[in-house]
Design an enzyme around this catalytic site. Structure first.
Site, PDB file in Angstrom:
ATOM      1  N   GLU A  59      -6.369  47.947 -10.465  1.00 39.70           N
ATOM      2  CA  GLU A  59      -6.354  47.326  -9.131  1.00 39.70           C
ATOM      3  C   GLU A  59      -4.948  47.011  -8.607  1.00 39.70           C
ATOM      4  O   GLU A  59      -4.686  45.907  -8.138  1.00 39.70           O
ATOM      5  CB  GLU A  59      -7.211  46.055  -9.148  1.00 39.70           C
ATOM      6  CG  GLU A  59      -8.658  46.363  -9.463  1.00 39.70           C
ATOM      7  CD  GLU A  59      -9.551  45.133  -9.522  1.00 39.70           C
ATOM      8  OE1 GLU A  59     -10.679  45.219  -9.066  1.00 39.70           O
ATOM      9  OE2 GLU A  59      -9.106  44.089 -10.045  1.00 39.70           O
ATOM     10  N   HIS A  95      -2.065  42.310 -10.674  1.00 45.33           N
ATOM     11  CA  HIS A  95      -2.578  41.094 -11.323  1.00 45.33           C
ATOM     12  C   HIS A  95      -1.446  40.268 -11.937  1.00 45.33           C
ATOM     13  O   HIS A  95      -1.629  39.652 -12.998  1.00 45.33           O
ATOM     14  CB  HIS A  95      -3.608  41.460 -12.408  1.00 45.33           C
ATOM     15  CG  HIS A  95      -4.903  41.957 -11.843  1.00 45.33           C
ATOM     16  ND1 HIS A  95      -5.933  41.128 -11.470  1.00 45.33           N
ATOM     17  CD2 HIS A  95      -5.337  43.215 -11.554  1.00 45.33           C
ATOM     18  CE1 HIS A  95      -6.945  41.847 -11.004  1.00 45.33           C
ATOM     19  NE2 HIS A  95      -6.597  43.115 -11.029  1.00 45.33           N
ATOM     20  N   ASP A 126      -2.995  37.107 -15.837  1.00 44.68           N
ATOM     21  CA  ASP A 126      -3.513  37.571 -14.542  1.00 44.68           C
ATOM     22  C   ASP A 126      -2.844  36.732 -13.459  1.00 44.68           C
ATOM     23  O   ASP A 126      -1.931  35.944 -13.740  1.00 44.68           O
ATOM     24  CB  ASP A 126      -5.056  37.443 -14.502  1.00 44.68           C
ATOM     25  CG  ASP A 126      -5.691  38.531 -13.647  1.00 44.68           C
ATOM     26  OD1 ASP A 126      -5.351  38.604 -12.447  1.00 44.68           O
ATOM     27  OD2 ASP A 126      -6.488  39.321 -14.162  1.00 44.68           O
TER      28      ASP A 126
HETATM   29  C1  ACM Z   1     -11.329  45.341 -13.733  1.00 41.04           C
HETATM   30  O1  ACM Z   1     -12.502  44.939 -13.697  1.00 41.04           O
HETATM   31  N1  ACM Z   1     -10.526  45.114 -12.711  1.00 41.04           N
HETATM   32  C2  ACM Z   1     -10.817  46.059 -14.885  1.00 41.04           C
END
Ligand code: ACM
Length: 633
Positions: free
Chosen positions: A351, A274, A200
């Site tokens: 995201e 991420h 991440d």
């Molecule tokens: C997530 O909670 N962004 C998968």
């Protein structure tokens, strides 16, 4: 008459003794069927044990060691006719499937049957839950190794084959030993899938031998121990002392440890968003040249405006237009596929902020070349290319439900987190799905009275987690692999906090993915959870008692008065409160109905009782806070 009284008191005495030695049955997750009999299977100094069937040595080893440590009774392995017998069935029993078991406890013998070793492993977990709580202390019940197991017949098998927990080891790093402890704790409750979120913005946690920069640079950042997203950017010369990663050997060891406990590990490499830790290692892989990258140490770089789409303040995406990105991903997924035997690899996909892509010339050129009409199509182009890489390694690809946007890659599986709708859409399109919706399964959310819990942007109480049902009506069950709870660790810095967030909510998830829907029962579950709290005390597993926090809200009556409104999730719990600044106990006013607060009250303090004993913690709330909770009229 005297004789009869003597007989009665003697039998009461006998009953009291055996009751003392045997706890009421309180298995979590609730088995498919349980028929309690009379009497107990009692302890002896030494007992005989046998196991029958191929591939069961590991179970025999785990059972005999844990059983002897738990009870103090020495288990002697013998060939046949033993006190405790485990059998793999010669002829498959359709009722049990591949993970089910049948357990029979008689006064003279314990017998466990299963089709497969996994069934014996789960039956063994049930046996341990039938032992007295004290046995969880793993010290041979201390001085007196006198114990018993109630006579019972249990037939059991799981509702779903995917019973998962996700552990985010990127935002904060957890050692190999801690991951093993996580596995130890999850298998007590018959979970069989550990999803490791390995990469991440805040850290790259898996060695990739062909790209050593990923961990040389991407695994390390300056230490931050305070409130998340509350610090300025690190200075360039600040020592990067916080972090860590798993080497190939570490991963192999974890995979084997998990396998011995019938757990598959699902690795996640979260791309194209991420990806700040990867970009810290390879800055030229983003579509925003010249950006100064470092591993994020918790400082803010995304905005989530209320009611509007989120956007990035700094581009944390890999560029879908850069061929070098795919070359690197090929190397990464080659090694990941070799290390993890599980059939799926998770590529994240969640995201992805598009605001930097929208400005990028290389992305505009890609859109023209590939006839991609919008940013969803760009994302989908990327996901489809990743799917090709992953399938070329002999694996199936899974991603968060954003991978549906712009068109799902053929063969992709979806992990539905933004509610169940993504999962439903994917299942309707004949893709397999794992349900892990925020509404029921996000274990990083706070779990009780908000002002008492570490700050997180949303809450999830135990009762809501218990309502989790991964199989929506009207969906073909064959597409729903199962469900899982997700533990993100932005705000979780140590293993004690991990346990606090997991338990008891992961018990609710365990029952939701294992037990038949019609066997779920909230008041009964709560009683069992309380028994397991005691087990966890002996086992030294930390848990949260936030389920006892009263649910506190307020109303304006339109005449200038503030009305206190209290709800609770534990049915037979009494809520007492003070308004005079003193600390309440059971002698204080009990909440019965909405209560108009006198004008001079500054704080309300609550304490809860169940069966005459205080449960949970004292909660103090200011009237200022209550006013914020009252809807405007
Ligand atoms: C997530 O909670 N962004 C998968």
């Amino acid at each position: 008459m005297k004789k009869l009284l003597g007989f009665l008191s003697l039998s009461l005495f006998v009953f009291a003794v055996s009751a003392q030695q045997t706890d009421p049955i309180h298995i979590i997750p609730q088995p498919l069927s349980l028929i309690k009999g009379d009497g107990v299977f009692g302890s002896k100094q030494t007992m005989s044990f046998s196991i029958h069937g191929a591939g069961t040595d590991n179970i025999a080893q785990q059972f005999t060691v844990r059983f002897s440590n738990a009870t103090g009774t020495v288990l002697k392995t013998e060939k046949t006719n033993t006190d405790i017998e485990f059998h793999l069935l010669d002829k498959s029993d359709n009722e049990l499937g591949s993970e089910g078991y049948r357990l029979t406890v008689l006064p003279t013998k314990i017998t466990l049957h299963a089709n497969q070793p996994a069934g014996l492993f789960y039956g063994m977990q049930t046996i341990f839950q039938l032992l007295p709580k004290k046995a969880e202390g793993n010290n041979g019940l201390r001085a007196k190794n006198v114990w018993s197991i109630p006579v019972v017949t249990i037939t059991d098998k799981p509702r779903f084959g995917w019973r998962g927990l996700m552990f985010d080891v990127s935002r904060h790093f957890f050692t190999k030993q801690e991951v093993k402890q996580f596995i130890d704790e999850m298998v007590r409750y018959k979970f069989n899938l550990l999803h490791l979120h390995l990469t991440d913005d805040q850290g790259w946690r898996i060695q990739i031998k062909s790209l050593p920069q990923l961990t040389d640079i991407g695994a390390w950042r300056p230490l931050r121990e305070g409130k998340w997203a509350n610090t300025p950017d690190p200075s360039p010369d600040e020592p990067k002392t916080y972090g860590g990663f798993y080497t190939h050997d570490d991963i192999r060891e974890l995979v084997q440890y998990a396998k011995d406990r019938f757990v598959n590990i699902l690795p996640e490499i979260d791309i194209p968003g991420h990806s700040m830790a990867m970009l810290a290692s390879f800055p030229d892989l983003s579509a925003t040249p010249g950006t100064k990258y470092w591993v994020n140490a918790g400082e803010k770089f995304m905005e989530w405006p209320a009611g509007a789409h989120f956007y990035a303040l700094k581009d944390n995406n890999l560029s879908p237009a850069n061929e070098k990105v795919y070359q690197h991903l090929d190397k990464i997924f080659t090694e990941v596929a070799q290390l993890f035997p599980f059939e799926y690899i998770h590529m994240g996909g969640d995201e992805t902020a598009k605001n930097f892509w929208e400005k990028s010339d290389e992305i505009k050129a890609l859109m023209q070349r590939e006839k991609l009409k919008d940013m969803d199509a760009v994302q989908s182009y990327f996901v489809k290319r990743v799917e090709k890489i992953i399938s070329s390694k002999g694996k199936k690809m899974m991603g968060w439900d954003e991978i549906l946007e712009g068109g799902l890659a053929p063969g992709a599986s979806v992990m539905s987190w933004r509610g169940m709708k993504g999962g439903i859409a994917a299942a309707k399109a004949n893709h397999t799905v794992v349900m892990s919706p925020t509404d029921f399964a996000y274990l990083d959310y706070y779990q009780g009275e908000k002002t008492m819990e570490p700050p997180v942007y949303a809450g999830l109480r135990l009762q809501k987690a218990y309502q989790f049902d991964p199989l929506p009506d009207s969906i073909d069950p064959k597409f729903i692999l199962g469900g899982q709870g997700n533990l993100w660790t932005e705000q979780i810095q140590n293993f004690s906090a991990v346990q606090y967030m997991l338990w008891p909510r992961a018990l609710a998830i365990a029952e939701s993915v294992w037990s038949p829907k019609e066997r779920k029962n909230w008041p009964d579950f709560i009683n069992r959870v309380e028994q397991h709290f005691e087990r966890m005390n002996f086992a030294k597993i930390r848990y949260s008692t936030a389920m006892y926090d009263p649910i506190i809200s307020a109303q304006n009556d339109g005449k200038g008065n503030l009305i206190l409104v209290v709800d609770k999730e534990i049915p037979d719990m009494a809520v007492h409160f003070s308004i005079d600044e003193s600390n309440p106990d059971h002698t204080y006013r009990q909440y019965q109905a909405p209560y108009t607060l006198p004008k001079d009250v500054a704080n309300v303090k609550f304490v809860c009782y169940k069966n005459g004993k205080q449960v949970g913690r004292q909660i103090n709330i200011s009237v200022e806070e209550l006013k914020k909770r009252a809807p405007r009229r």
